[in-house]
Design an enzyme around this catalytic site. Structure first.
Site, PDB file in Angstrom:
ATOM      1  N   ARG A  85      65.625  32.533   7.516  1.00  0.00           N
ATOM      2  CA  ARG A  85      67.012  32.115   7.343  1.00  0.00           C
ATOM      3  C   ARG A  85      67.907  33.344   7.384  1.00  0.00           C
ATOM      4  NH1 ARG A  85      64.737  27.980   7.903  1.00  0.00           N
ATOM      5  NH2 ARG A  85      64.794  26.078   6.628  1.00  0.00           N
TER       6      ARG A  85
ATOM      7  N   HIS B  92      55.298  47.590   7.341  1.00  0.00           N
ATOM      8  CA  HIS B  92      54.955  47.828   8.744  1.00  0.00           C
ATOM      9  C   HIS B  92      56.157  47.391   9.572  1.00  0.00           C
ATOM     10  CE1 HIS B  92      51.749  47.426  12.161  1.00  0.00           C
ATOM     11  NE2 HIS B  92      52.914  47.853  12.623  1.00  0.00           N
TER      12      HIS B  92
ATOM     13  N   HIS C 252      59.255  41.174  10.669  1.00  0.00           N
ATOM     14  CA  HIS C 252      58.905  41.200   9.247  1.00  0.00           C
ATOM     15  C   HIS C 252      59.918  42.116   8.551  1.00  0.00           C
ATOM     16  CE1 HIS C 252      54.622  40.406  10.887  1.00  0.00           C
ATOM     17  NE2 HIS C 252      55.179  39.270  10.571  1.00  0.00           N
TER      18      HIS C 252
ATOM     19  N   GLU D 131      53.481  52.028   7.794  1.00  0.00           N
ATOM     20  CA  GLU D 131      52.426  51.966   8.810  1.00  0.00           C
ATOM     21  C   GLU D 131      52.994  51.470  10.124  1.00  0.00           C
ATOM     22  OE1 GLU D 131      50.281  47.655   8.165  1.00  0.00           O
ATOM     23  OE2 GLU D 131      49.557  49.323   6.954  1.00  0.00           O
TER      24      GLU D 131
ATOM     25  N   THR E  68      49.259  40.824  14.134  1.00  0.00           N
ATOM     26  CA  THR E  68      48.854  41.657  13.015  1.00  0.00           C
ATOM     27  C   THR E  68      47.836  42.679  13.505  1.00  0.00           C
ATOM     28  OG1 THR E  68      48.006  41.623  10.738  1.00  0.00           O
ATOM     29  CG2 THR E  68      46.963  40.131  12.315  1.00  0.00           C
TER      30      THR E  68
ATOM     31  N   HIS F 182      43.305  44.644   4.836  1.00  0.00           N
ATOM     32  CA  HIS F 182      43.334  43.470   5.705  1.00  0.00           C
ATOM     33  C   HIS F 182      42.457  42.361   5.120  1.00  0.00           C
ATOM     34  CE1 HIS F 182      45.316  42.382   9.482  1.00  0.00           C
ATOM     35  NE2 HIS F 182      44.415  41.435   9.551  1.00  0.00           N
TER      36      HIS F 182
END
Length: 255
Positions: free
Chosen positions: A19, A44, A51, A76, A106, A198
């Site tokens: 949003r 990242h 993101h 990263e 990813t 991860h």
């Protein structure tokens, strides 16, 4: 030394970005994480900013500098010039380099340390010259650690995706943990620190820590954010900190 927890804020940012609104507030949740026992924050910043946004970085840097000066900022990414400029501007304590294509959803594999030796040696030297600790994303391959060390990096970050994928198969989980442990020992024997990240969870962290007693840090985002929907961010961080110490988390509301 206990394994430290760095909370990856990318999944929080991804929810916000659905949003054109300022919530969930990435800095607010970073503050909760650090107050609740996290050692640092990881982001990242991908080129498409799907993101973490580039504009988030100064706010996270300011949060750490002004409220949590003992905490660490870990940035990263793949070492494009744009990424390296972000690092230079925001001075993370640690930079984790990953061999991602910009289109990847990813990170899903470690560096080929031999094929990418020239690139990595140059970038590692550049980043260390700026005062950053440099960690390189690595597959569970003990034989690759000599080439990793030759880049001049300070640490490796073990890619634990295959380990996380064994959640329904205890025998496979033990085999993957053993491979990660062997890689960590090979890295440590060459003077490298060892991180991991991860698909790590409160359920699989104790086994991993038992196989890697030298594990310095884990960076966790997806599983931690998923648990925060159930337990809240503060309790979730406490649960993960407990798991990093090799303990099963205390049930919520107890202890």
């Amino acid at each position: 030394m206990p394994t430290e927890l760095s909370v990856n804020l990318n999944a929080v940012a991804m929810l916000r970005n659905r949003r054109d609104l300022p919530w969930p507030d990435v800095v607010h949740f970073g503050r909760i994480a650090l107050r609740s026992g996290a050692h640092g924050l990881t982001v990242h910043p991908r080129p498409d900013q799907r993101h973490i946004r580039f504009s988030d970085l100064p706010d996270i840097r300011h949060l750490i500098d002004t409220e949590f000066p003992a905490a660490e900022f870990n940035i990263e990414g793949y070492p494009t010039e744009e990424f390296l400029a972000l690092v230079a501007a925001h001075r993370p304590e640690q930079v984790t380099l990953v061999p991602d294509d910009p289109s990847q959803p990813t990170s899903d594999h470690g560096w080929d340390f031999s094929a990418d030796a020239a690139l990595l040696k140059d970038v590692v030297a550049r980043l260390k010259g700026q005062g950053a600790r440099v960690s390189l994303f690595a597959d569970a391959e003990p034989g690759a650690m000599a080439a990793a060390a030759a880049t001049g990096c300070d640490r490796i970050e073990l890619y634990t995706g295959p380990y996380g994928a064994t959640f329904a198969d205890p025998a496979a989980a033990e085999a993957e943990a053993a491979r990660l442990g062997a890689t960590a020992r090979a890295a440590a024997s060459l003077g490298l620190g060892v991180n991991a990240g991860h698909d790590l969870t409160v359920a699989n962290l104790p086994r991993l820590v038992s196989h890697i007693p030298e594990l310095a840090e884990v960076s966790i985002g997806h599983g931690l954010t998923a648990d925060a929907l159930e337990y809240g961010m503060a309790e979730t961080v406490r649960r993960f900190v407990s798991a990093c110490a090799g303990r099963s988390p205390v049930p919520t509301g107890q202890g």
